[in-house]
Design a protein around this motif. Sequence first.
Motif, PDB file in Angstrom:
ATOM      1  N   PRO A 252       0.852  -1.192   0.000  1.00  0.00           N
ATOM      2  CA  PRO A 252       0.000   0.000   0.000  1.00  0.00           C
ATOM      3  C   PRO A 252       0.889   1.244   0.000  1.00  0.00           C
ATOM      4  O   PRO A 252       2.042   1.193   0.456  1.00  0.00           O
ATOM      5  CB  PRO A 252      -0.782  -0.119   1.314  1.00  0.00           C
ATOM      6  N   PRO A 253       0.413   2.381  -0.487  1.00  0.00           N
ATOM      7  CA  PRO A 253       1.236   3.599  -0.441  1.00  0.00           C
ATOM      8  C   PRO A 253       1.682   3.901   0.995  1.00  0.00           C
ATOM      9  O   PRO A 253       0.856   3.961   1.906  1.00  0.00           O
ATOM     10  CB  PRO A 253       0.294   4.680  -0.972  1.00  0.00           C
ATOM     11  N   VAL A 254       2.972   4.076   1.195  1.00  0.00           N
ATOM     12  CA  VAL A 254       3.493   4.278   2.550  1.00  0.00           C
ATOM     13  C   VAL A 254       2.970   5.561   3.181  1.00  0.00           C
ATOM     14  O   VAL A 254       2.960   5.694   4.408  1.00  0.00           O
ATOM     15  CB  VAL A 254       5.040   4.273   2.555  1.00  0.00           C
TER      16      VAL A 254
ATOM     17  N   ARG B   1      -2.602  10.021   4.856  1.00  0.00           N
ATOM     18  CA  ARG B   1      -2.940  10.360   3.468  1.00  0.00           C
ATOM     19  C   ARG B   1      -3.505   9.106   2.804  1.00  0.00           C
ATOM     20  O   ARG B   1      -2.765   8.287   2.262  1.00  0.00           O
ATOM     21  CB  ARG B   1      -1.715  10.885   2.735  1.00  0.00           C
ATOM     22  N   ILE B   2      -4.821   8.959   2.877  1.00  0.00           N
ATOM     23  CA  ILE B   2      -5.496   7.750   2.445  1.00  0.00           C
ATOM     24  C   ILE B   2      -6.150   7.984   1.085  1.00  0.00           C
ATOM     25  O   ILE B   2      -6.845   8.984   0.884  1.00  0.00           O
ATOM     26  CB  ILE B   2      -6.576   7.327   3.467  1.00  0.00           C
ATOM     27  N   GLY B   3      -5.931   7.053   0.162  1.00  0.00           N
ATOM     28  CA  GLY B   3      -6.559   7.163  -1.149  1.00  0.00           C
ATOM     29  C   GLY B   3      -5.620   6.718  -2.247  1.00  0.00           C
ATOM     30  O   GLY B   3      -4.552   6.156  -1.993  1.00  0.00           O
ATOM     31  N   TRP B   4      -6.033   6.978  -3.473  1.00  0.00           N
ATOM     32  CA  TRP B   4      -5.230   6.575  -4.627  1.00  0.00           C
ATOM     33  C   TRP B   4      -3.985   7.440  -4.706  1.00  0.00           C
ATOM     34  O   TRP B   4      -4.059   8.673  -4.653  1.00  0.00           O
ATOM     35  CB  TRP B   4      -6.057   6.694  -5.903  1.00  0.00           C
ATOM     36  N   ALA B   5      -2.820   6.796  -4.844  1.00  0.00           N
ATOM     37  CA  ALA B   5      -1.540   7.488  -4.947  1.00  0.00           C
ATOM     38  C   ALA B   5      -0.890   7.088  -6.264  1.00  0.00           C
ATOM     39  O   ALA B   5      -0.075   6.157  -6.313  1.00  0.00           O
ATOM     40  CB  ALA B   5      -0.637   7.124  -3.763  1.00  0.00           C
ATOM     41  N   PRO B   6      -1.246   7.754  -7.369  1.00  0.00           N
ATOM     42  CA  PRO B   6      -0.760   7.314  -8.682  1.00  0.00           C
ATOM     43  C   PRO B   6       0.747   7.448  -8.828  1.00  0.00           C
ATOM     44  O   PRO B   6       1.355   8.416  -8.367  1.00  0.00           O
ATOM     45  CB  PRO B   6      -1.498   8.238  -9.660  1.00  0.00           C
ATOM     46  N   THR B   7       1.341   6.449  -9.466  1.00  0.00           N
ATOM     47  CA  THR B   7       2.771   6.461  -9.753  1.00  0.00           C
ATOM     48  C   THR B   7       3.037   7.350 -10.962  1.00  0.00           C
ATOM     49  O   THR B   7       2.345   7.275 -11.970  1.00  0.00           O
ATOM     50  CB  THR B   7       3.272   5.032 -10.036  1.00  0.00           C
TER      51      THR B   7
END
Length: 256
Positions: free
Chosen positions: A184-186, A192-198
């Motif tokens: 999951p995104p660190v 900071r919860i949610g989609w973390a696009p690369t």
Amino acid sequence: MGDGTFTAVLRAEWAIGSHPHGGFLLALLAKAAIAALQERGEPHAEPLVVSAEFLHAPALGPVLLRTDVRKVGRRATVVEVRLEQRGRSCVEARVTTGRLPMRRPEWTDVPAMPAEPSPGALTMPESPEGPFNLAKGCDVRLDPATAGYLSGRTGEPPRMRLWVRPRHGLVDPYFTLLASDVNPPVVMNLGRIGWAPTVQLTALLRTRPAPGWLRVIVESRSVHESWFDSDATVIDSQGRLVCQARQLGLAPAPGG
């Protein structure tokens, strides 16, 4: 298709929610590069480096993979790969190929971590980005001591430890690429919860993994406004460094 172009279908089991998984896309791009070299009759090669720019998030469904061999060398060959969907380039990568070393390293320094999940390790929960569909093909366990966000804690260090292995078959270099981005995104540990696009992801493969669990240690050095970095170290069951990955991502806003 006989001209260095390939078709593929991005399926739901390799996605998180409706988003195709970044590590899976990295593995797919690497496979396309190796297939292009095989099509040309080049000697057997393996991916050494995959460096990808994520231009647009692809959707589930059919895609086109276009390859261009940029250099053929005795030790390293470079192939460009573009993943296109509906006429738009979504992910572009350079894949450096060669032969992965198999002897014990002359020197190495890897973080200490148990070779197998502890009894209290957590099965990967559903992600805020949507259902964790990768669980159908991957057994992923999360160290609860490094996942404070699951207990509602915020302000903890953006670091995580995981174990991962395929549910069917053995680990290989392509599965290792997927494992380098399975966490999951660190930044979730910071609330900071949610989609973390690369935005950019580069992975270095160091050797072929031994059978068994892969250990994954992920940490961020800086979370700065909307940007964060994420460094992953992947260690195999024999304690060998098998992959290093660094990515730049966009962090969700504080509070989700």
